[in-house]
Design a protein around this motif. Structure first.
Motif, PDB file in Angstrom:
ATOM      1  N   LEU A  47     101.498  72.903 132.268  1.00 16.72           N
ATOM      2  CA  LEU A  47     102.227  73.587 133.346  1.00 16.72           C
ATOM      3  C   LEU A  47     101.475  73.260 134.637  1.00 16.72           C
ATOM      4  O   LEU A  47     100.347  73.705 134.832  1.00 16.72           O
ATOM      5  CB  LEU A  47     102.167  75.090 133.051  1.00 16.72           C
ATOM      6  N   VAL A  48     102.110  72.433 135.463  1.00 14.86           N
ATOM      7  CA  VAL A  48     101.388  71.880 136.610  1.00 14.86           C
ATOM      8  C   VAL A  48     102.060  72.297 137.917  1.00 14.86           C
ATOM      9  O   VAL A  48     103.288  72.336 137.999  1.00 14.86           O
ATOM     10  CB  VAL A  48     101.393  70.324 136.518  1.00 14.86           C
ATOM     11  N   LEU A 218      97.041  66.815 137.549  1.00 10.32           N
ATOM     12  CA  LEU A 218      97.864  66.003 136.659  1.00 10.32           C
ATOM     13  C   LEU A 218      97.032  65.091 135.763  1.00 10.32           C
ATOM     14  O   LEU A 218      97.456  64.731 134.671  1.00 10.32           O
ATOM     15  CB  LEU A 218      98.826  65.166 137.521  1.00 10.32           C
ATOM     16  N   SER A 219      95.807  64.735 136.216  1.00 13.25           N
ATOM     17  CA  SER A 219      95.064  63.780 135.378  1.00 13.25           C
ATOM     18  C   SER A 219      94.530  64.419 134.089  1.00 13.25           C
ATOM     19  O   SER A 219      94.621  63.800 133.029  1.00 13.25           O
ATOM     20  CB  SER A 219      93.939  63.068 136.143  1.00 13.25           C
ATOM     21  N   THR A 220      93.974  65.657 134.167  1.00 11.59           N
ATOM     22  CA  THR A 220      93.534  66.278 132.901  1.00 11.59           C
ATOM     23  C   THR A 220      94.759  66.625 132.042  1.00 11.59           C
ATOM     24  O   THR A 220      94.691  66.566 130.816  1.00 11.59           O
ATOM     25  CB  THR A 220      92.667  67.540 133.107  1.00 11.59           C
ATOM     26  N   SER A 221      95.869  66.955 132.697  1.00 12.04           N
ATOM     27  CA  SER A 221      97.086  67.280 131.922  1.00 12.04           C
ATOM     28  C   SER A 221      97.551  66.058 131.163  1.00 12.04           C
ATOM     29  O   SER A 221      97.942  66.144 130.001  1.00 12.04           O
ATOM     30  CB  SER A 221      98.220  67.712 132.849  1.00 12.04           C
ATOM     31  N   ARG A 222      97.487  64.902 131.822  1.00 16.26           N
ATOM     32  CA  ARG A 222      97.937  63.667 131.179  1.00 16.26           C
ATOM     33  C   ARG A 222      97.060  63.368 129.956  1.00 16.26           C
ATOM     34  O   ARG A 222      97.527  62.913 128.932  1.00 16.26           O
ATOM     35  CB  ARG A 222      97.866  62.512 132.167  1.00 16.26           C
ATOM     36  N   LYS A 229     104.574  67.677 126.558  1.00 22.58           N
ATOM     37  CA  LYS A 229     105.488  67.770 127.703  1.00 22.58           C
ATOM     38  C   LYS A 229     104.739  68.205 128.950  1.00 22.58           C
ATOM     39  O   LYS A 229     103.630  68.731 128.879  1.00 22.58           O
ATOM     40  CB  LYS A 229     106.558  68.822 127.413  1.00 22.58           C
ATOM     41  N   VAL A 230     105.419  68.053 130.076  1.00 24.62           N
ATOM     42  CA  VAL A 230     104.909  68.651 131.303  1.00 24.62           C
ATOM     43  C   VAL A 230     106.044  69.441 131.952  1.00 24.62           C
ATOM     44  O   VAL A 230     107.201  69.011 131.934  1.00 24.62           O
ATOM     45  CB  VAL A 230     104.340  67.586 132.283  1.00 24.62           C
ATOM     46  N   GLY A 242     109.841  67.461 131.043  1.00 26.71           N
ATOM     47  CA  GLY A 242     110.098  66.337 130.135  1.00 26.71           C
ATOM     48  C   GLY A 242     108.811  65.898 129.458  1.00 26.71           C
ATOM     49  O   GLY A 242     107.747  66.504 129.667  1.00 26.71           O
ATOM     50  N   GLN A 243     108.885  64.857 128.635  1.00 26.93           N
ATOM     51  CA  GLN A 243     107.685  64.307 127.999  1.00 26.93           C
ATOM     52  C   GLN A 243     106.757  63.815 129.112  1.00 26.93           C
ATOM     53  O   GLN A 243     107.211  63.128 130.040  1.00 26.93           O
ATOM     54  CB  GLN A 243     108.050  63.126 127.087  1.00 26.93           C
ATOM     55  N   ILE A 244     105.479  64.112 129.018  1.00 32.96           N
ATOM     56  CA  ILE A 244     104.588  63.839 130.156  1.00 32.96           C
ATOM     57  C   ILE A 244     104.515  62.337 130.470  1.00 32.96           C
ATOM     58  O   ILE A 244     104.501  61.949 131.648  1.00 32.96           O
ATOM     59  CB  ILE A 244     103.195  64.476 129.955  1.00 32.96           C
ATOM     60  N   ALA A 245     104.519  61.509 129.436  1.00 35.01           N
ATOM     61  CA  ALA A 245     104.411  60.065 129.682  1.00 35.01           C
ATOM     62  C   ALA A 245     105.624  59.581 130.483  1.00 35.01           C
ATOM     63  O   ALA A 245     105.489  58.797 131.437  1.00 35.01           O
ATOM     64  CB  ALA A 245     104.295  59.323 128.365  1.00 35.01           C
TER      65      ALA A 245
END
Ligand SMILES: Nc1ncnc2c1ncn2[C@@H]1O[C@H](COP(=O)(O)OP(=O)(O)OP(=O)(O)O)[C@@H](O)[C@H]1O
Ligand SMILES: [Mg+2]
Length: 333
Positions: A47-48, A218-222, A229-230, A242-245
């Motif tokens: 959740l960003v 976003l970088s640690t989330s990735r 998902k994000v 959606g899917q984070i990638a």
């Protein structure tokens, strides 16, 4: 996965707070708007969003600590209303790792006492020896050993990173199905960040625990939600899910695009994006939020359409809140 019943389902959640200090006249702040989100067993959702957009408030609603002003919550298909509802035990299955590790631990209890109480409460028949064995196992998992060095200390005698690990131990000691981790690594040295993120990844992979990972980064989330998902939040709304990638490689909402472009690239020859694709660098404020699109003041593609209520659309990869989306995508071709 999506055909099954979600572990937790939020439907049209709104949260309105009374403004602190507004004693004479009631003034309200609409913090979360029409949030719907499904979390499946074993899933990771990042959740960003920027500071003040409502991430912690949403985390507290997911864990039942706040009752939403309106909207519904379903746990494994059954409607629930928060931990304050004594009949509901489902929220024991959801643990919250708070943003502020210092405030989350009782300052007059040793670490041992803070870990002992919830385990004994869950396993009432366990002897002291059994609870101690569980504490020892947890200390090994979170990498704080020899455990005697830490268990007799008080929270203020530990570092921020050590306290975060203790919070993690306390959360996993209850073997929850879902952990909401609110900025669990933002106050931790870079060297320790990876080990905490890897610990959570391992819990997800081995025990199939679901995670909601709250972060403005976003970088640690990735890294953590690589296969998950994000949900991108802006001023109290999920603007892209959606899917984070997919979302990172093809961001569809104008705010997500700016967020992706702002992520530092570890390449000394990269000069960086010249300018973020935003009309204004001023952070949005929930208090000044007007009707229609929450992002219109900063959006390069804003038209008069954006004064109307926004509706969700599907881009190729994600669900996006932007009624002007087709124009946005056309302009970028
Ligand atoms: N209990 C409360 N009463 C009144 N307003 C609140 C309360 N809790 C949060 N807010 C307001 O809700 C908004 C969102 O706060 P929240 O803590 O959810 O943001 P956040 O996205 O977690 O921010 P950060 O990244 O800084 O942690 C803020 O404007 C905050 O002042
Ligand atoms: Mg927060």
């Amino acid at each position: 996965m999506e055909n099954k019943t979600p572990l937790l389902s939020l439907k049209n959640i709104n949260m309105v707070f009374k403004k602190p200090g507004s004693l004479l006249k009631d003034q309200y702040i609409h913090v979360l708007r029409d949030i719907s989100l499904d979390i499946y067993a074993g899933e990771i959702i990042a959740l960003v969003g920027e500071s003040g957009c409502g991430k912690t408030t949403l985390g507290k609603i997911i864990t039942g600590l706040y009752k939403p002003t309106s909207g519904e919550i379903y746990f494994e298909g059954n409607k629930v209303s928060g931990i304050f509802d004594k009949k509901v035990t489902s929220f024991n299955e959801i643990q919250f790792i708070q943003q502020d590790s210092y405030a989350a631990l009782n300052p007059v209890r040793t670490i041992y006492q803070s870990l002992y109480a919830p385990i004994k409460n869950k396993h009432k028949k366990w002897s002291k020896k059994e609870v101690d064995a569980k504490i020892e196992e947890l200390m090994q998992i979170i990498g704080l050993y020899p455990s005697e060095q830490y268990l007799s200390k008080y929270p203020h005698q530990l570092s921020g990173g050590q306290r975060q690990r203790i919070l993690m131990a306390r959360a996993i000691s209850l073997e929850p199905k879902l952990i909401v981790a609110d900025e669990p690594v933002s106050m931790i040295d870079v060297s320790l960040r990876l080990s905490i993120l890897n610990l959570m990844k391992e819990l997800n992979e081995k025990l199939k625990m679901s995670f909601v990972y709250i972060s403005h980064d976003l970088s640690t989330s990735r890294y953590f939600a690589a296969n998950g998902k994000v949900a991108v939040m802006y001023l109290g709304e999920i603007v892209e899910l959606g899917q984070i990638a997919d979302v990172i490689s093809h961001p569809s909402h104008p705010y997500t695009r700016a967020l992706v472009q702002a992520v530092p690239v570890p390449d000394p020859t990269y000069k960086g994006a010249d300018e973020l694709p935003l009309k204004s660098m001023q952070l949005g404020s929930l208090e000044d939020r007007t009707e229609g699109c929450s992002f219109k003041e900063r959006c390069l593609y804003c038209t008069s359409e954006c004064n109307k209520k926004q509706t969700y659309q599907s881009s190729k990869t994600a669900q996006v809140l932007c009624c002007n989306l087709s124009t946005v995508l056309d302009k970028d071709k």
